[in-house]
Write a protein that holds these residues in place. Structure first.
Motif, PDB file in Angstrom:
ATOM      1  N   GLY A 166      -7.345  16.777  28.843  1.00 32.87           N
ATOM      2  CA  GLY A 166      -6.889  18.073  28.341  1.00 32.87           C
ATOM      3  C   GLY A 166      -7.767  19.224  28.806  1.00 32.87           C
ATOM      4  N   GLY A 167      -8.592  18.972  29.850  1.00 41.24           N
ATOM      5  CA  GLY A 167      -9.483  20.027  30.311  1.00 41.24           C
ATOM      6  C   GLY A 167     -10.806  19.934  29.582  1.00 41.24           C
ATOM      7  N   ALA A 168     -11.645  18.994  29.995  1.00 42.89           N
ATOM      8  CA  ALA A 168     -12.968  18.817  29.396  1.00 42.89           C
ATOM      9  C   ALA A 168     -13.789  17.936  30.319  1.00 42.89           C
ATOM     10  N   TYR A 169     -14.776  18.550  30.965  1.00 43.98           N
ATOM     11  CA  TYR A 169     -15.661  17.815  31.881  1.00 43.98           C
ATOM     12  C   TYR A 169     -16.305  16.629  31.185  1.00 43.98           C
ATOM     13  N   ILE A 170     -16.644  16.794  29.911  1.00 40.80           N
ATOM     14  CA  ILE A 170     -17.378  15.741  29.205  1.00 40.80           C
ATOM     15  C   ILE A 170     -16.590  14.444  29.164  1.00 40.80           C
ATOM     16  N   CYS A 171     -15.265  14.515  29.277  1.00 42.84           N
ATOM     17  CA  CYS A 171     -14.465  13.290  29.246  1.00 42.84           C
ATOM     18  C   CYS A 171     -14.649  12.437  30.492  1.00 42.84           C
ATOM     19  N   GLY A 172     -15.438  12.902  31.458  1.00 40.12           N
ATOM     20  CA  GLY A 172     -15.828  12.045  32.571  1.00 40.12           C
ATOM     21  C   GLY A 172     -16.917  11.074  32.160  1.00 40.12           C
ATOM     22  N   GLU A 173     -17.666  11.406  31.118  1.00 42.35           N
ATOM     23  CA  GLU A 173     -18.669  10.470  30.591  1.00 42.35           C
ATOM     24  C   GLU A 173     -17.889   9.341  29.954  1.00 42.35           C
ATOM     25  N   GLU A 174     -18.253   8.099  30.268  1.00 46.45           N
ATOM     26  CA  GLU A 174     -17.307   7.018  29.983  1.00 46.45           C
ATOM     27  C   GLU A 174     -16.991   6.797  28.508  1.00 46.45           C
ATOM     28  N   THR A 175     -17.947   7.037  27.613  1.00 40.81           N
ATOM     29  CA  THR A 175     -17.604   6.822  26.195  1.00 40.81           C
ATOM     30  C   THR A 175     -16.777   7.990  25.652  1.00 40.81           C
ATOM     31  N   ALA A 176     -16.995   9.186  26.199  1.00 46.00           N
ATOM     32  CA  ALA A 176     -16.158  10.327  25.814  1.00 46.00           C
ATOM     33  C   ALA A 176     -14.735  10.102  26.322  1.00 46.00           C
ATOM     34  N   LEU A 177     -14.648   9.525  27.519  1.00 50.37           N
ATOM     35  CA  LEU A 177     -13.334   9.218  28.093  1.00 50.37           C
ATOM     36  C   LEU A 177     -12.575   8.247  27.174  1.00 50.37           C
ATOM     37  N   ILE A 178     -13.296   7.266  26.680  1.00 48.95           N
ATOM     38  CA  ILE A 178     -12.665   6.278  25.789  1.00 48.95           C
ATOM     39  C   ILE A 178     -12.182   6.962  24.510  1.00 48.95           C
ATOM     40  N   ASN A 187     -16.052  13.368  22.290  1.00 52.34           N
ATOM     41  CA  ASN A 187     -17.462  13.299  21.922  1.00 52.34           C
ATOM     42  C   ASN A 187     -18.047  11.967  22.378  1.00 52.34           C
ATOM     43  N   PRO A 188     -19.063  12.000  23.247  1.00 53.45           N
ATOM     44  CA  PRO A 188     -19.671  10.743  23.678  1.00 53.45           C
ATOM     45  C   PRO A 188     -20.184   9.935  22.490  1.00 53.45           C
ATOM     46  N   ARG A 189     -20.132   8.614  22.643  1.00 52.62           N
ATOM     47  CA  ARG A 189     -20.623   7.722  21.599  1.00 52.62           C
ATOM     48  C   ARG A 189     -22.102   7.414  21.839  1.00 52.62           C
ATOM     49  N   ILE A 190     -22.772   7.053  20.766  1.00 52.73           N
ATOM     50  CA  ILE A 190     -24.154   6.612  20.902  1.00 52.73           C
ATOM     51  C   ILE A 190     -24.136   5.185  21.448  1.00 52.73           C
ATOM     52  N   LYS A 191     -24.960   4.949  22.492  1.00 56.83           N
ATOM     53  CA  LYS A 191     -25.048   3.601  23.070  1.00 56.83           C
ATOM     54  C   LYS A 191     -26.425   3.025  22.745  1.00 56.83           C
ATOM     55  N   PRO A 192     -26.606   1.732  22.543  1.00 57.95           N
ATOM     56  CA  PRO A 192     -25.546   0.729  22.399  1.00 57.95           C
ATOM     57  C   PRO A 192     -24.771   0.909  21.085  1.00 57.95           C
ATOM     58  N   PRO A 193     -23.675   0.207  20.910  1.00 63.17           N
ATOM     59  CA  PRO A 193     -23.090  -0.783  21.815  1.00 63.17           C
ATOM     60  C   PRO A 193     -22.477  -0.143  23.057  1.00 63.17           C
ATOM     61  N   PHE A 194     -22.557  -0.854  24.158  1.00 62.21           N
ATOM     62  CA  PHE A 194     -21.957  -0.387  25.405  1.00 62.21           C
ATOM     63  C   PHE A 194     -20.467  -0.749  25.429  1.00 62.21           C
ATOM     64  N   PRO A 195     -19.693  -0.005  26.222  1.00 67.83           N
ATOM     65  CA  PRO A 195     -18.250  -0.275  26.272  1.00 67.83           C
ATOM     66  C   PRO A 195     -17.911  -1.726  26.634  1.00 67.83           C
ATOM     67  N   ALA A 196     -18.775  -2.380  27.395  1.00 68.70           N
ATOM     68  CA  ALA A 196     -18.485  -3.771  27.768  1.00 68.70           C
ATOM     69  C   ALA A 196     -18.384  -4.660  26.531  1.00 68.70           C
ATOM     70  N   ILE A 197     -18.975  -4.217  25.421  1.00 67.18           N
ATOM     71  CA  ILE A 197     -18.879  -4.975  24.166  1.00 67.18           C
ATOM     72  C   ILE A 197     -17.887  -4.271  23.224  1.00 67.18           C
ATOM     73  N   VAL A 198     -18.116  -2.978  22.977  1.00 66.41           N
ATOM     74  CA  VAL A 198     -17.229  -2.206  22.090  1.00 66.41           C
ATOM     75  C   VAL A 198     -16.744  -0.971  22.852  1.00 66.41           C
ATOM     76  N   GLY A 199     -15.543  -1.051  23.382  1.00 65.03           N
ATOM     77  CA  GLY A 199     -15.026   0.056  24.189  1.00 65.03           C
ATOM     78  C   GLY A 199     -13.738   0.602  23.617  1.00 65.03           C
ATOM     79  N   LEU A 200     -12.706   0.644  24.445  1.00 62.65           N
ATOM     80  CA  LEU A 200     -11.414   1.183  24.025  1.00 62.65           C
ATOM     81  C   LEU A 200     -10.834   0.354  22.881  1.00 62.65           C
ATOM     82  N   TYR A 201     -10.397   1.005  21.814  1.00 61.64           N
ATOM     83  CA  TYR A 201      -9.859   0.342  20.612  1.00 61.64           C
ATOM     84  C   TYR A 201     -10.821  -0.736  20.099  1.00 61.64           C
ATOM     85  N   ASP A 202     -12.127  -0.475  20.248  1.00 61.18           N
ATOM     86  CA  ASP A 202     -13.179  -1.407  19.835  1.00 61.18           C
ATOM     87  C   ASP A 202     -13.152  -2.725  20.600  1.00 61.18           C
TER      88      ASP A 202
END
Ligand SMILES: Cc1cc2nc3c(=O)[nH]c(=O)nc-3n(C[C@H](O)[C@H](O)[C@H](O)COP(=O)(O)O)c2cc1C
Ligand code: SF4
Lengths: 435, 177
Positions: A166-178, A187-202
């Motif tokens: 929707g027009g937001a550079y931050i959504c290129g950061e992978e957790t913000a994208l998710i 809004n970017p998520r705090i890592k860990p957990p990394f997306p490889a464990i908890v990503g899209l739809y958890d």
């Protein structure tokens, strides 16, 4: 001639259609892989190739894939990062528009390796016309049996969809994208957990860049060894460079990693030298986030060796005298350029794009923009220059996601290498270079 | 005050498209369709999102209106106030600035008699400055709806403005159609 993996057929008319792509050997990597390799073998091959993520961080792709949690019975997701918003970077748009099927073929291969049954391509909202092109190519891939149920008669099935931002550079950061893909603020998520464990739809998720994914068909067709024989050191393969600014031939170039920077800037095969025969002043070599370097340090390292277009060589000298490969957004400035003003446009960008979760980033980016504007307008003081540097140091490393660092580095580097020019603005109470 | 009684409903075709989009996500994750639907809703509502439109979108997705407001206020592409019929977006970030975007903005300002963020009195044009559009090799760049106009110059801007004026250009069309 330099080896080309991504742009070899880019001028073929109709490349964006299934028919032409297929005629040129397209989708043969899917045929071969689905019938003769297990998912883990695909991951092993990608690991062995030495491919590193092309979105900016340069993280080894095979290793990233091997972190995905296969121990749960949750679905796994593979997501393509087509948010491309880093100033100076326009390779994914170029490639994805002209050769969408190679991206789709890569999506099938990556999804197979990770065991994903549904995958998404997240495209920045401004690029709706590109989304339309890719959706059309996806339809063709379904119609020809490369997507959907039981691909090529195997028991592997995959659905692939495009999702607009929707027009937001931050959504290129992978957790913000998710987060964005889930229909939320970016809004970017705090890592860990990394997306490889908890990503899209958890669920376990891998996010990769368009270019990273588009290289996969070549690697699986030609083998990891063929790929890793290109390049230098730990910089394997080729890289798309988006070149812009004051050069004679702006555009997208595929280089073998290890090409001397000087050749890239001055040779007619690439940038073709500086516009109007002017002198080179500075280069931002990897998108707006990476430290700017003056001409002498971009052409040669502080040790006097030729600087190469590779992860290691560009980083040689650390932030004191070096920079980073980043996304490959190569911005060239000639000697008419005001470094303060250029830095101001970047600071304004990061201020606009901060998601606002962390106070050092939310407040600091605004302060930096304000102070830079003051200096550029001729109202700055010598103390402002130190203050600016100081603020950048307080943002760096103190935020949830790397956007804070990305905002701080260009400012710190501009002052480090061009302090005299900042001081000149203060002394003359105006921009010494304004026309 | 906005007219809160205005009845808002998508056409059957648009509802079908939205249904198709919602089916792209797993059961119970229909909120993922929010961004695509907001793009469609904005296009169908003269280029902006009123609170009635957002409430309607919330009802389509069975989510709370606040969940829609949160998102609509976060993303730059969503307009929360009325805009002109043709929204002209000029990139102002470094690479476009290096290749003359400031002159371009000035030209649009003069021709239209407005500043960035404003709409002409006749409601035909809105001028905006935006951040990097990922087309830096062909700077400076202007976006109008889903169209990119690259390698822009003052001359080209003049021709385009004439053309948009004569054809009564509308920049908000359903991006999925
Ligand atoms: C602020 C910010 C913006 C980013 N933008 C992008 C982007 O537009 N495209 C991209 O591929 N990666 C972007 N990244 C990097 C991603 O977070 C992630 O590392 C990348 O998509 C992983 O893919 P790769 O390993 O294939 O490079 C961004 C990171 C940050 C911190
Ligand atoms: S660093 Fe900036 S963009 Fe990143 S999470 Fe914090 S406030 Fe948001």
């Amino acid at each position: 001639m330099a080896q080309k993996i991504l742009l070899n057929n880019i001028d073929v008319p109709g490349l964006a259609t299934f028919e032409v792509y297929r005629k040129l050997g397209g989708y043969s990597a899917v045929e071969k892989t689905l019938k003769s390799l297990t998912p883990d073998e695909v991951t092993a091959e990608v690991k062995k190739s030495g491919l590193r993520g092309r979105g900016g961080a340069g993280f080894p792709t095979g290793m990233k894939w091997s972190f995905i949690d296969k121990s749960t019975d949750k679905p796994r997701y593979f997501v393509c990062n087509f948010d491309e918003s880093e100033p100076g970077t326009f390779k994914d748009r170029y490639f994805g528009t002209l050769n969408p099927h190679q991206l789709i073929e890569g999506m099938i291969l990556g999804s197979y390796a990770l065991g994903a049954k549904t995958s998404y391509i997240y495209i920045r909202g401004e690029l709706f016309y590109v989304l339309q092109i890719i959706e059309k190519a996806i339809e063709e891939a379904y119609a020809n049996g490369f997507l959907g149920k039981n691909i090529l008669g195997t028991d592997y099935s995959l659905d692939l969809y495009c999702q607009p931002g929707g027009g937001a550079y931050i959504c290129g950061e992978e957790t913000a994208l998710i987060e964005s893909l889930e229909g939320k603020r970016g809004n970017p998520r705090i890592k860990p957990p990394f997306p490889a464990i908890v990503g899209l739809y958890d669920c376990p998720t891998v996010v990769n860049n368009v270019e990273t994914i588009s290289v996969l068909p070549w690697i699986l067709n030609n083998g990891a060894d063929a790929y890793s024989s290109i390049g230098v050191g730990n910089s394997k393969g080729t890289k798309l460079i988006s070149a812009c600014g004051h050069i004679n031939k702006p555009g997208i170039y595929e280089i073998e990693l290890g090409l001397p920077v000087e050749e890239f800037i001055y040779s007619d095969e690439y940038c073709g030298g500086i516009l109007n025969g002017n002198k080179l002043k500075a280069v931002v070599a990897g998108g707006s986030s990476v430290p700017i370097l003056p001409a002498e340090l971009i052409l040669k390292t502080a040790k006097g060796e030729p600087r190469l277009m590779s992860y290691e060589s560009l980083a040689e000298g650390g932030f004191e005298t070096g920079t980073m490969m980043g996304s490959g957004g190569f911005i060239v400035m000639d000697d008419t350029t005001c470094i303060v003003k250029n830095t101001l446009t970047f600071a304004r960008f990061y201020h606009h794009e901060s998601c606002g979760q962390c106070s050092p980033c939310r407040e600091g980016t605004g302060w930096m923009e304000k102070i830079l504007q003051r200096i550029e307008d001729g109202n700055g003081t010598m103390k402002d220059i130190d203050l600016l540097f100081n603020i950048s140091k307080h943002i760096e490393g103190n935020t949830i996601c790397p956007l804070g660092d990305a905002a701080a580095w260009p400012v710190a580097a501009a002052i480090r290498h061009f302090r005299a020019e900042f001081e000149e603005h203060v002394k003359q109470q105006k921009c010494p270079l304004s026309r | 005050m906005q007219d809160t009684k205005k009845n808002i409903a998508f056409s059957p075709e648009t509802l079908e498209l939205i249904g198709k989009i919602i089916r792209r996500y797993p059961e119970g994750r229909q909120k993922s369709a929010l961004l695509p639907i907001l793009h469609i809703a904005q296009a169908e509502n003269d280029g902006w999102l009123s609170s009635e439109v957002m409430d309607y979108v919330a009802s389509l997705l069975s989510i709370q209106p606040i969940e829609v407001y949160e998102v609509a206020t976060f993303y730059t592409m969503f307009n929360l106030k009325p805009v002109g019929k043709c929204v002209i977006e000029v990139c102002q970030t470094g690479p476009c600035w290096l290749r003359g975007s400031e002159e371009l903005v000035k030209y649009f300002e003069q021709r239209l008699g407005i500043k960035p963020g404003q709409t002409t009195a006749d409601g035909r044009f809105t001028l905006k400055t935006v951040e990097c559009l990922a087309a830096c090799g062909n700077a400076p760049v202007v976006q109008v709806g889903t169209e990119y106009h690259e390698n822009m110059s003052v001359e080209k801007a003049g021709e385009l403005l004439d053309q948009w004026t004569s054809e009564n250009k509308c920049s908000h069309t359903n991006p999925y159609l």
